[in-house]
Scaffold this motif. Structure first.
Motif, PDB file in Angstrom:
ATOM      1  N   ASP A 131      12.603 -16.706  -2.031  1.00  0.00           N
ATOM      2  CA  ASP A 131      13.171 -15.639  -2.923  1.00  0.00           C
ATOM      3  C   ASP A 131      12.281 -15.624  -4.228  1.00  0.00           C
ATOM      4  OD1 ASP A 131      13.807 -17.754  -5.213  1.00  0.00           O
ATOM      5  OD2 ASP A 131      15.454 -18.163  -3.769  1.00  0.00           O
ATOM      6  N   ASP A 132      12.404 -14.494  -5.128  1.00  0.00           N
ATOM      7  CA  ASP A 132      11.504 -14.111  -6.096  1.00  0.00           C
ATOM      8  C   ASP A 132      11.449 -15.217  -6.991  1.00  0.00           C
ATOM      9  OD1 ASP A 132      10.105 -11.734  -7.865  1.00  0.00           O
ATOM     10  OD2 ASP A 132      11.308 -12.754  -9.048  1.00  0.00           O
ATOM     11  N   PHE A 155       6.768  -8.438   1.660  1.00  0.00           N
ATOM     12  CA  PHE A 155       8.276  -8.488   1.132  1.00  0.00           C
ATOM     13  C   PHE A 155       9.179  -8.113   2.076  1.00  0.00           C
ATOM     14  CE2 PHE A 155       5.928  -7.783  -2.866  1.00  0.00           C
ATOM     15  CZ  PHE A 155       6.499  -8.575  -3.762  1.00  0.00           C
ATOM     16  N   ARG A 157      13.221  -6.734   2.868  1.00  0.00           N
ATOM     17  CA  ARG A 157      14.120  -5.968   2.223  1.00  0.00           C
ATOM     18  C   ARG A 157      15.632  -6.479   2.905  1.00  0.00           C
ATOM     19  NH1 ARG A 157      11.823   0.025   0.372  1.00  0.00           N
ATOM     20  NH2 ARG A 157      10.579  -0.712  -1.172  1.00  0.00           N
ATOM     21  N   THR A 158      16.486  -6.767   2.125  1.00  0.00           N
ATOM     22  CA  THR A 158      17.763  -7.171   2.618  1.00  0.00           C
ATOM     23  C   THR A 158      18.847  -6.063   2.418  1.00  0.00           C
ATOM     24  OG1 THR A 158      18.114  -8.457   0.939  1.00  0.00           O
ATOM     25  CG2 THR A 158      17.053  -9.373   2.897  1.00  0.00           C
ATOM     26  N   ASP A 160      21.379  -3.011   1.456  1.00  0.00           N
ATOM     27  CA  ASP A 160      20.757  -1.671   1.147  1.00  0.00           C
ATOM     28  C   ASP A 160      19.914  -1.567  -0.158  1.00  0.00           C
ATOM     29  OD1 ASP A 160      22.378  -0.377   3.034  1.00  0.00           O
ATOM     30  OD2 ASP A 160      24.248  -0.732   1.931  1.00  0.00           O
ATOM     31  N   SER A 161      19.609  -2.716  -0.768  1.00  0.00           N
ATOM     32  CA  SER A 161      19.009  -3.003  -1.910  1.00  0.00           C
ATOM     33  C   SER A 161      17.417  -2.469  -1.878  1.00  0.00           C
ATOM     34  CB  SER A 161      19.014  -4.299  -2.525  1.00  0.00           C
ATOM     35  OG  SER A 161      18.137  -4.529  -3.716  1.00  0.00           O
ATOM     36  N   ASN A 162      16.882  -1.785  -2.647  1.00  0.00           N
ATOM     37  CA  ASN A 162      15.460  -1.592  -2.674  1.00  0.00           C
ATOM     38  C   ASN A 162      14.619  -2.535  -3.412  1.00  0.00           C
ATOM     39  OD1 ASN A 162      15.857   1.046  -1.151  1.00  0.00           O
ATOM     40  ND2 ASN A 162      16.298   2.109  -2.791  1.00  0.00           N
ATOM     41  N   LYS A 163      15.414  -3.479  -4.208  1.00  0.00           N
ATOM     42  CA  LYS A 163      14.499  -4.335  -4.778  1.00  0.00           C
ATOM     43  C   LYS A 163      13.878  -5.408  -4.102  1.00  0.00           C
ATOM     44  CE  LYS A 163      15.148  -7.898  -8.507  1.00  0.00           C
ATOM     45  NZ  LYS A 163      16.275  -8.491  -9.472  1.00  0.00           N
ATOM     46  N   ASP A 164      12.574  -5.772  -4.170  1.00  0.00           N
ATOM     47  CA  ASP A 164      11.957  -6.602  -3.329  1.00  0.00           C
ATOM     48  C   ASP A 164      11.935  -7.853  -4.074  1.00  0.00           C
ATOM     49  OD1 ASP A 164      10.759  -4.796  -1.842  1.00  0.00           O
ATOM     50  OD2 ASP A 164       9.362  -4.324  -3.301  1.00  0.00           O
ATOM     51  N   ASP A 165      13.030  -8.609  -3.568  1.00  0.00           N
ATOM     52  CA  ASP A 165      13.281  -9.994  -4.088  1.00  0.00           C
ATOM     53  C   ASP A 165      13.037 -11.146  -3.191  1.00  0.00           C
ATOM     54  OD1 ASP A 165      15.533  -9.374  -2.642  1.00  0.00           O
ATOM     55  OD2 ASP A 165      16.942  -9.625  -4.517  1.00  0.00           O
TER      56      ASP A 165
END
Length: 343
Positions: A131-132, A155, A157-158, A160-165
């Protein structure tokens, strides 16, 4: 003539063979084109009409007896040879067994861990998907900070989030964070493992490679401790005459930071094409753990200090074995790997 044929029938029935070739001798004598039985059939024209029937019956009986005997002989020797095939000849030399070889990356990794185990370092492992927080933020990479650009990351993606974490880890420093979160000082660990970076594959770069990172946290740890530890490693890894030098550098998670070079073991520091005629080869980055990293892991930075270092195993292997192409480590070319059978 009938008495002669009856005697031939008796001879056929009593015929015995001791070797396989005897069956062929029997066939040639009785059943071949120039054998006894075809010649008897040829005599049919000379036999009187009254005796021809009985003569023919006797010759047919002889032929049938001869064919049965021949089949029996063949079956006997074929089954005997099959049985012999099933019995190994213990007098024959054994078939040579090709020895396997440990991969050069495994050899170097084992040697690195062995060297540091002599001075109290233990081994810790962590996940390759990180994780980030563990891969960046806890290591003093602020969000949108230019330092993140130092590493081109895969990265994940998990949902529906567009956040790269979530990402494939870019270094094994994430293991250091996990250890500092769960253990109290003193901490003295090595973190070996595979890491991933989005780089073009070439003779000097790959999208995945192997690292070993070290961490030592305790009261009173200084840069001098770091220098002596790395000097010990270099001399053990290469040879006793190896020298090191530390050049100022920058890493977000250490302050001060340095790059470490070793004297070229190919030219003994005199200068060659491998070291680009400088006499030095860069092998790792290091520095004192930034107080922010300690605080992020709930370690009192006013009481404790520490140092960290990280090296690419492929880089060490290339120097140790004089290998000039990084791709050889992952192509599984047997000709290349066989060179390390006795390593």
């Amino acid at each position: 003539m009938e008495e002669k044929i009856k005697q031939l029938i008796t001879d056929v029935e009593n015929f015995s063979a001791t070797v396989k070739d005897d069956a062929e001798v029997f066939r040639l004598k009785y059943l071949s084109k120039k054998g006894i039985i075809p010649s008897l059939f040829g005599e049919m024209k000379n036999v009187s009409a009254d005796e021809r029937k009985s003569f023919g019956l006797l010759v047919n009986e002889l032929k049938n007896k001869a064919e049965e005997k021949l089949n029996t002989l063949r079956d006997t020797f074929e089954s005997s040879s099959e049985e012999k095939k099933d019995i190994p000849d213990l007098s024959l030399p054994a078939e040579p067994q090709q020895l396997g070889a440990r991969h050069p990356i495994s050899l170097v990794r084992h040697r690195i861990l062995e060297i540091f185990s002599h001075i109290g370092f233990t081994v810790e492992y962590g996940p390759e998907i990180e994780d980030d927080w563990h891969n960046f933020t806890a290591l003093n990479f602020p969000e949108n900070h230019p330092a993140r650009d130092m590493q081109d990351t895969f990265f994940i993606r998990t949902g529906d989030s567009n956040k790269d974490d979530i990402a494939l880890r870019t270094h094994t420093s994430s293991v250091q964070v996990r250890v500092m979160e769960t253990q109290k000082p003193p901490i003295r660990i090595l973190a070996p493992g595979r890491v991933y970076r989005n780089e073009a594959i070439s003779a000097r770069a790959h999208c995945f490679f192997h690292q070993v990172e070290g961490l030592y946290v305790d009261e009173g740890v200084s840069f001098a401790d770091l220098k002596q530890t790395l000097m010990y490693f270099a001399k053990e890894m290469f040879d006793a005459d190896t020298k090191i030098r530390l050049r100022p550098s920058y890493f977000p998670f250490t302050e001060p930071s340095a790059e470490m070079d070793v004297s070229c073991n190919i030219c003994s520091g005199k200068g060659c094409n491998v070291c680009k005629y400088t006499g030095w080869l860069e092998i790792l980055g290091c520095g004192m753990v930034d107080p922010n990293v300690l605080e992020n892991c709930k370690i009192d930075a006013k009481k404790y200090s520490g140092f960290a270092f990280g090296m690419g195993i492929e880089r060490i292997a290339m120097l140790k074995y004089n290998i000039n192409d990084l791709r050889l480590f992952s192509e599984n070319d047997v000709r290349f790997l066989k060179q390390f059978v006795s390593a």
